[in-house]
Design an enzyme around this catalytic site. Structure first.
Site, PDB file in Angstrom:
ATOM      1  N   GLN A  31      33.909  34.134  47.332  1.00 12.30           N
ATOM      2  CA  GLN A  31      33.281  33.593  46.110  1.00 12.30           C
ATOM      3  C   GLN A  31      33.877  32.207  45.803  1.00 12.30           C
ATOM      4  O   GLN A  31      34.929  31.841  46.315  1.00 12.30           O
ATOM      5  CB  GLN A  31      33.576  34.522  44.926  1.00 12.30           C
ATOM      6  CG  GLN A  31      35.047  34.806  44.711  1.00 12.30           C
ATOM      7  CD  GLN A  31      35.330  36.188  44.161  1.00 12.30           C
ATOM      8  OE1 GLN A  31      34.467  36.848  43.548  1.00 12.30           O
ATOM      9  NE2 GLN A  31      36.555  36.673  44.381  1.00 12.30           N
ATOM     10  N   HIS A  62      41.100  43.511  28.021  1.00 14.76           N
ATOM     11  CA  HIS A  62      42.182  44.184  28.748  1.00 14.76           C
ATOM     12  C   HIS A  62      42.834  45.288  27.897  1.00 14.76           C
ATOM     13  O   HIS A  62      43.212  46.342  28.423  1.00 14.76           O
ATOM     14  CB  HIS A  62      43.212  43.158  29.228  1.00 14.76           C
ATOM     15  CG  HIS A  62      42.657  42.269  30.300  1.00 14.76           C
ATOM     16  ND1 HIS A  62      42.568  40.886  30.167  1.00 14.76           N
ATOM     17  CD2 HIS A  62      42.083  42.560  31.506  1.00 14.76           C
ATOM     18  CE1 HIS A  62      41.999  40.384  31.248  1.00 14.76           C
ATOM     19  NE2 HIS A  62      41.691  41.373  32.072  1.00 14.76           N
ATOM     20  N   ASP A 155      38.069  47.122  37.423  1.00 15.44           N
ATOM     21  CA  ASP A 155      37.914  45.871  36.684  1.00 15.44           C
ATOM     22  C   ASP A 155      37.243  44.860  37.622  1.00 15.44           C
ATOM     23  O   ASP A 155      37.838  43.883  38.077  1.00 15.44           O
ATOM     24  CB  ASP A 155      39.306  45.380  36.254  1.00 15.44           C
ATOM     25  CG  ASP A 155      39.239  44.083  35.468  1.00 15.44           C
ATOM     26  OD1 ASP A 155      40.311  43.473  35.257  1.00 15.44           O
ATOM     27  OD2 ASP A 155      38.122  43.673  35.093  1.00 15.44           O
ATOM     28  N   THR A 157      33.916  42.495  39.313  1.00 13.72           N
ATOM     29  CA  THR A 157      32.857  41.562  38.950  1.00 13.72           C
ATOM     30  C   THR A 157      31.572  42.369  38.791  1.00 13.72           C
ATOM     31  O   THR A 157      31.588  43.590  38.912  1.00 13.72           O
ATOM     32  CB  THR A 157      32.689  40.517  40.082  1.00 13.72           C
ATOM     33  OG1 THR A 157      32.773  41.207  41.344  1.00 13.72           O
ATOM     34  CG2 THR A 157      33.771  39.454  40.028  1.00 13.72           C
ATOM     35  N   ASP A 158      30.453  41.683  38.540  1.00 14.00           N
ATOM     36  CA  ASP A 158      29.183  42.395  38.346  1.00 14.00           C
ATOM     37  C   ASP A 158      28.663  42.953  39.669  1.00 14.00           C
ATOM     38  O   ASP A 158      29.168  42.583  40.732  1.00 14.00           O
ATOM     39  CB  ASP A 158      28.159  41.413  37.743  1.00 14.00           C
ATOM     40  CG  ASP A 158      28.579  40.966  36.333  1.00 14.00           C
ATOM     41  OD1 ASP A 158      28.388  39.781  36.008  1.00 14.00           O
ATOM     42  OD2 ASP A 158      29.149  41.792  35.604  1.00 14.00           O
ATOM     43  N   PRO A 162      30.701  40.670  46.251  1.00  8.23           N
ATOM     44  CA  PRO A 162      31.738  41.629  46.663  1.00  8.23           C
ATOM     45  C   PRO A 162      31.800  42.853  45.738  1.00  8.23           C
ATOM     46  O   PRO A 162      32.236  43.921  46.136  1.00  8.23           O
ATOM     47  CB  PRO A 162      33.022  40.818  46.596  1.00  8.23           C
ATOM     48  CG  PRO A 162      32.733  39.603  45.796  1.00  8.23           C
ATOM     49  CD  PRO A 162      31.258  39.348  45.925  1.00  8.23           C
TER      50      PRO A 162
END
Ligand code: SAM
Length: 282
Positions: A31, A62, A155, A157-158, A162
């Site tokens: 990315q 968090h 946690d 990414t969308d 990946p």
């Protein structure tokens, strides 16, 4: 000359923040990674042009990702974090003395290095002696694990690029297998407000439901995420996040938070009717 970071939340909605400095930019094998300094939100990390976290509002995300499961089962000792290369979830976990092992599985080492250099606010505890970082695909890592972790935090990414594999039936089934008998899975569960994110939310919910007897969604206000209304998934083999919340026990740990508290914990599981409808359709 004005510099602005703009993210497309939908084809018709954009989110822009004024930028002072572009601190870091690189293209990893997975990315594009950018870290910028903004006037309103301080430093922020963007991956493939999508906002991941800002110094100003990351505490909300968090704290809610970590303290909700930790206050539900204060006996948690072994934790797996998949994604989370910025270190924010690890930082919150390190505040619990009874946690013995934190395995962080982050596919992109360049994210960790960039955050260690430019985002110490979240990366500050990645050197904690309990933290082991594995630079690999969480989808592959979890395949070989059985009955090890009390808590898994996804946690990611969308669900594209990946992160796509971390929203699949195979992945959730392997998370179930990797958890102990009282295991809890918490994952960033997208958003109910805009169509494309609501569809991801429905799909993820349906896939997790197939494995875990207890599955509830909770929400928090994350100003820099699409629509600001963000959801987390709480899935567990035995614990109910409201009935089993041990308020006094959590308070006795004296962990100072800026967002999380027991009332917010309980209130965050109250869902608006339009979200309940989305989950029924799933
Ligand atoms: N809070 C952010 C959000 O909700 O979008 C996520 C932050 S964290 C930076 C996301 C991390 O997940 C990234 O560093 C990315 O490299 C990592 N990631 C994406 N897919 C992954 C995979 N299959 N295995 C492990 N890490 C992955």
């Amino acid at each position: 000359m004005e510099l602005w970071y703009t993210e497309e939340h939908t084809k018709n909605v954009r989110f822009s923040i004024k930028v002072d400095k572009h601190l870091y930019s690189s293209q990893s094998e997975f990315q594009r990674i950018d870290i910028m300094e903004s006037y309103e939100f301080g430093r922020f990390l963007a991956l493939d042009g999508c906002m991941m976290l800002t110094e100003k509002d990351e505490f909300i995300y968090h704290e809610m990702m970590v303290h909700v499961p930790m206050a539900t089962n204060p006996e948690i000792e072994r934790v797996l974090v998949i994604g989370g290369g910025d270190g924010g979830a690890v930082r919150e976990l390190c505040r619990y003395p009874n946690i013995k092992q934190i395995d962080l599985v982050e596919i992109d080492q360049m994210v960790v290095e960039a955050c260690k250099t430019h985002l110490q606010q979240t990366a500050c505890d990645l050197e904690d002696s309990r933290v082991n970082i594995h630079y690999e695909d969480g989808l592959k890592f979890i395949r070989r694990i059985e009955h090890v972790y009390d808590l898994i935090i996804v946690d990611s990414t969308d669900p594209f690029g990946p992160g796509e594999g971390l929203f699949t039936r195979e992945f959730y089934g392997n998370c179930y297998k990797a958890l102990t008998d009282k295991g809890i899975l918490v994952n960033q569960h997208e958003s109910p407000y805009y169509k494309v994110y609501a569809q991801s939310l429905q799909k993820a919910h349906e896939r997790v439901e197939g494995y875990f007897p207890v599955i509830k969604l909770y929400n928090a206000h994350i100003p820099t995420y699409p629509s600001g209304n963000w959801m987390f998934g709480f899935a567990s083999k035995v614990y109910d996040p409201i009935k089993d919340l041990d308020e006094d026990r959590w308070m006795a740990l004296d962990i100072k938070t800026q967002y999380y508290n027991a009332d917010v914990h309980k209130g965050s599981f109250a869902l608006p009717n339009y979200v309940k409808k989305l989950l029924m359709k799933a």
